[in-house]
Design an enzyme around this catalytic site. Structure first.
Site, PDB file in Angstrom:
ATOM      1  N   ARG A  15     -21.797  -6.849  -4.564  1.00  0.00           N
ATOM      2  CA  ARG A  15     -21.813  -7.140  -3.087  1.00  0.00           C
ATOM      3  C   ARG A  15     -23.020  -6.687  -2.622  1.00  0.00           C
ATOM      4  O   ARG A  15     -23.222  -6.934  -1.467  1.00  0.00           O
ATOM      5  CB  ARG A  15     -20.668  -6.593  -2.578  1.00  0.00           C
ATOM      6  N   ARG A 331     -54.276  12.862   5.877  1.00  0.00           N
ATOM      7  CA  ARG A 331     -54.031  12.414   4.525  1.00  0.00           C
ATOM      8  C   ARG A 331     -54.096  13.692   3.612  1.00  0.00           C
ATOM      9  O   ARG A 331     -54.494  14.773   3.981  1.00  0.00           O
ATOM     10  CB  ARG A 331     -54.930  11.520   3.811  1.00  0.00           C
ATOM     11  N   LYS A 349     -59.200  13.072   5.524  1.00  0.00           N
ATOM     12  CA  LYS A 349     -58.494  13.363   4.076  1.00  0.00           C
ATOM     13  C   LYS A 349     -59.187  14.458   3.410  1.00  0.00           C
ATOM     14  O   LYS A 349     -60.417  14.684   3.475  1.00  0.00           O
ATOM     15  CB  LYS A 349     -58.946  12.082   3.345  1.00  0.00           C
TER      16      LYS A 349
HETATM   17  C1  UD1 Z   1     -12.301   1.296  -6.510  1.00  0.00           C
HETATM   18  C2  UD1 Z   1     -10.715   1.625  -6.794  1.00  0.00           C
HETATM   19  C3  UD1 Z   1     -10.237   1.685  -5.207  1.00  0.00           C
HETATM   20  C4  UD1 Z   1     -10.695   2.481  -4.340  1.00  0.00           C
HETATM   21  C5  UD1 Z   1     -12.256   2.557  -4.353  1.00  0.00           C
HETATM   22  C6  UD1 Z   1     -12.969   3.500  -3.443  1.00  0.00           C
HETATM   23  C7  UD1 Z   1      -9.978   0.902  -8.846  1.00  0.00           C
HETATM   24  C8  UD1 Z   1      -9.728  -0.327  -9.687  1.00  0.00           C
HETATM   25  N1  UD1 Z   1     -10.301   0.718  -7.564  1.00  0.00           N
HETATM   26  O1  UD1 Z   1     -12.543  -0.008  -5.881  1.00  0.00           O
HETATM   27  O2  UD1 Z   1      -8.752   1.628  -5.586  1.00  0.00           O
HETATM   28  O3  UD1 Z   1     -10.106   2.365  -2.961  1.00  0.00           O
HETATM   29  O4  UD1 Z   1     -12.921   2.447  -5.504  1.00  0.00           O
HETATM   30  O5  UD1 Z   1     -14.031   3.448  -3.168  1.00  0.00           O
HETATM   31  O6  UD1 Z   1     -10.535   1.881  -9.510  1.00  0.00           O
HETATM   32  N2  UD1 Z   1     -17.326   1.093 -12.341  1.00  0.00           N
HETATM   33  C9  UD1 Z   1     -17.957   1.421 -13.625  1.00  0.00           C
HETATM   34  N3  UD1 Z   1     -17.453   0.550 -14.830  1.00  0.00           N
HETATM   35  C10 UD1 Z   1     -16.691  -0.800 -14.418  1.00  0.00           C
HETATM   36  C11 UD1 Z   1     -16.247  -0.646 -13.020  1.00  0.00           C
HETATM   37  C12 UD1 Z   1     -16.762   0.254 -12.145  1.00  0.00           C
HETATM   38  O7  UD1 Z   1     -18.437   2.402 -13.899  1.00  0.00           O
HETATM   39  O8  UD1 Z   1     -16.318  -1.191 -15.214  1.00  0.00           O
HETATM   40  C13 UD1 Z   1     -17.858   2.315 -11.267  1.00  0.00           C
HETATM   41  C14 UD1 Z   1     -18.736   1.564 -10.353  1.00  0.00           C
HETATM   42  O9  UD1 Z   1     -20.218   1.836 -10.697  1.00  0.00           O
HETATM   43  C15 UD1 Z   1     -18.403   2.501  -9.038  1.00  0.00           C
HETATM   44  C16 UD1 Z   1     -17.049   2.678  -9.130  1.00  0.00           C
HETATM   45  O10 UD1 Z   1     -16.655   2.727 -10.455  1.00  0.00           O
HETATM   46  O11 UD1 Z   1     -19.158   3.682  -8.796  1.00  0.00           O
HETATM   47  C17 UD1 Z   1     -15.943   2.127  -8.565  1.00  0.00           C
HETATM   48  O12 UD1 Z   1     -16.129   0.494  -9.023  1.00  0.00           O
HETATM   49  P1  UD1 Z   1     -15.966  -0.432  -7.853  1.00  0.00           P
HETATM   50  O13 UD1 Z   1     -15.966  -1.726  -8.670  1.00  0.00           O
HETATM   51  O14 UD1 Z   1     -16.884  -0.353  -6.593  1.00  0.00           O
HETATM   52  O15 UD1 Z   1     -14.540  -0.340  -7.212  1.00  0.00           O
HETATM   53  P2  UD1 Z   1     -13.930  -0.637  -5.804  1.00  0.00           P
HETATM   54  O16 UD1 Z   1     -13.453  -2.331  -5.937  1.00  0.00           O
HETATM   55  O17 UD1 Z   1     -14.622  -0.396  -4.708  1.00  0.00           O
HETATM   56 CA    CA Z   2     -16.686   0.911  -4.713  1.00  0.00          CA
END
Ligand code: UD1
Ligand code: CA
Length: 455
Positions: A15, A331, A349
């Protein structure tokens, strides 16, 4: 119980529509993940484990000096899968605190509270009530108010979507339990991902206690998924910084228009006008006044210095009572002693300036030593570059440089010397002498200007 903090930071951040891994997006002048790492470190865990993946080595490379355990999640199959990659390296008896790389503003106080609420053998979950819970996982509770599950926004029924209590993503549980649950997660959901949130229903099914701890301030747990949320997080952070700076003795013309992208040390009764951006390490002495729209980096200004509007100041050390701008550019390598005055459209500078000297208008002073009580006239240029090398200029105490002088370096001008306006000075000038280098003026009396021919 020994604590390991796992930070999930492998996601792409679709996003964001960016080529940069989401957790490297800037927040307060450094990347988002660095804020989470600082918070994690403040809890003094036994280990910090960061799960990275999207963007590959770019994420660990952004932290060359950091000693944490990096776990690669080669394919981003969901938050549960991400935690699963880190688990093999964590001892069974450790407590695990899960943090998200994209929830950067959570405070140490809230995490300590969460750690304090972990039930024996169970899970503590950080939640928050939001007026607009859209996009987040919702917390489901039974009639007694006990947490039963988390349902993701995309998988929720309309009735579940109306729930205002959301999952912040942060939770604590023992490594052995998490391993048991994570191993059997499935991706049978709207996003086809292994959701970490599904472990809650599993735990409840086993009769394991789950405690939801809610934070009072929703700003703390803002998840950054897009640039609108990134901008919102930036404002929350800047409001925190502004409050801290005000508490330490600065008046801010508008705390909503304050930007700190580094560290700011201030004395008492400092005044900071709107639109000022501080970066790197900045030190402001007592009673320093900063006018609007100044950009100040890695600089130290002594007591009672005044910076007028629209100045760019980088890598400067100034003593007390200096006056700078408006529209000055200072600078790196610029050192002012006390009471130095630099006016509009002056660039300095790698030069040092002794007390009481002034350059009020339209000058360039580079690679120069300026003595005490020197006056540098409007439009003076130190010609420090011959196309190949830089050369130095020495200007003694009490020198008066007339307007429009070109001082061709290397050059030494002795104490008390006078340089006539409009001169191009190429030879050293002894002390107390007058140097004039310009043609004598010719004046033609009664001169008639040419006129345009009549049509
Ligand atoms: C997630 C939670 C949601 C919560 C929200 C809070 C889950 C399934 N959902 O949703 O319940 O309300 O965060 O902000 O946990 N990441 C990985 N590997 C992956 C996928 C994600 O490391 O395969 C990391 C992302 O980099 C990020 C975090 O996990 O830092 C959350 O992932 P994201 O995809 O943003 O989850 P949300 O849809 O925000
Ligand atoms: Ca998130």
């Amino acid at each position: 119980m020994a604590l390991t903090t796992v930070i999930l930071a492998a996601g792409q951040g679709k996003r964001m529509n960016s080529d940069m891994p989401k957790v490297l997006q800037p927040l307060g002048g450094r990347n988002m993940l660095s804020h989470v790492l600082d918070t994690a470190a403040a809890l003094e865990p036994k280990a910090i484990n960061v799960v990275y993946g999207h963007g590959g080595e770019a994420v660990p490379k952004a932290f060359p000096e950091l000693t944490v355990d990096w776990t690669l999640q080669a394919e981003q199959l969901g938050t549960g899968h991400a935690l699963g990659q880190a688990l093999p390296g964590i001892p069974e008896d450790h407590q695990i605190l899960v943090l998200f790389g994209d929830v950067p503003l959570v405070t140490v106080v809230s995490l300590r509270a969460l750690l304090g609420e972990v039930p024996t053998g169970g899970i503590a979950l950080l939640t928050v009530f939001l007026e607009k819970p859209c996009g987040y996982g919702r917390i489901l509770r039974d009639d007694e108010g006990a947490v039963t599950a988390i349902v993701e926004d995309k998988d929720a029924t309309p009735a579940q979507r109306a729930i205002n209590e959301i999952n912040t993503g942060m939770m604590v549980a023992q490594a052995s339990s998490l391993r048991r649950w994570v191993e059997v997660l499935n991706d049978d959901n709207h996003q086809g991902e292994f959701y970490l949130t599904d472990v809650i229903a599993m735990a409840v099914g086993e009769g394991v206690p789950v405690v939801g701890v809610s934070v009072a301030d929703p700003d703390e747990v803002l998840g950054v998924n897009d640039r609108v949320q990134l901008a919102a997080a930036e404002r929350v952070l800047q409001r925190r910084y502004a409050q801290d700076v005000m508490a330490r003795g600065a008046t801010l013309a508008d705390p909503g228009r304050f930007d700190l992208r580094g560290a700011l040390t201030i004395g008492r009764d400092v005044f900071i006008d709107v639109g000022v951006v501080f970066s790197g390490d900045v030190v402001l002495g007592d009673r320093v006044q900063i006018g609007p729209n100044a950009i100040i980096s890695d600089t130290s200004l002594g007591d009672d210095c005044r910076v007028h509007e629209h100045c760019v100041i980088d890598g400067v050390v100034a003593g007390s009572h200096c006056e700078i701008g408006p529209f000055a550019r200072l600078r790196p390598g610029t050192e002012f002693e006390e009471r130095v005055k630099v006016g509009n459209f002056v660039e300095v500078k790698a030069s040092s300036v002794a007390p009481g000297s002034k350059m009020n208008h339209l000058s360039y002073v580079g690679d120069t030593r300026v003595g005490q009580d020197v006056n540098i006239g409007a439009g003076t240029i130190t010609c420090n570059y011959d196309g190949a090398a830089k050369h130095r200029t020495q200007i003694g105490d009490r020198v008066f440089v007339g307007s429009g002088a070109m001082l061709v370096a290397p050059l030494e001008i002795g104490a008390g010397a006078t340089i006539a306006a409009g001169s191009t000075i190429t030879k050293n000038v002894p002390g107390e002498a007058l140097a004039v280098e310009r043609n004598r003026q010719a004046t033609v009396k009664g001169w008639k200007r040419p006129t345009k021919p009549a049509k």
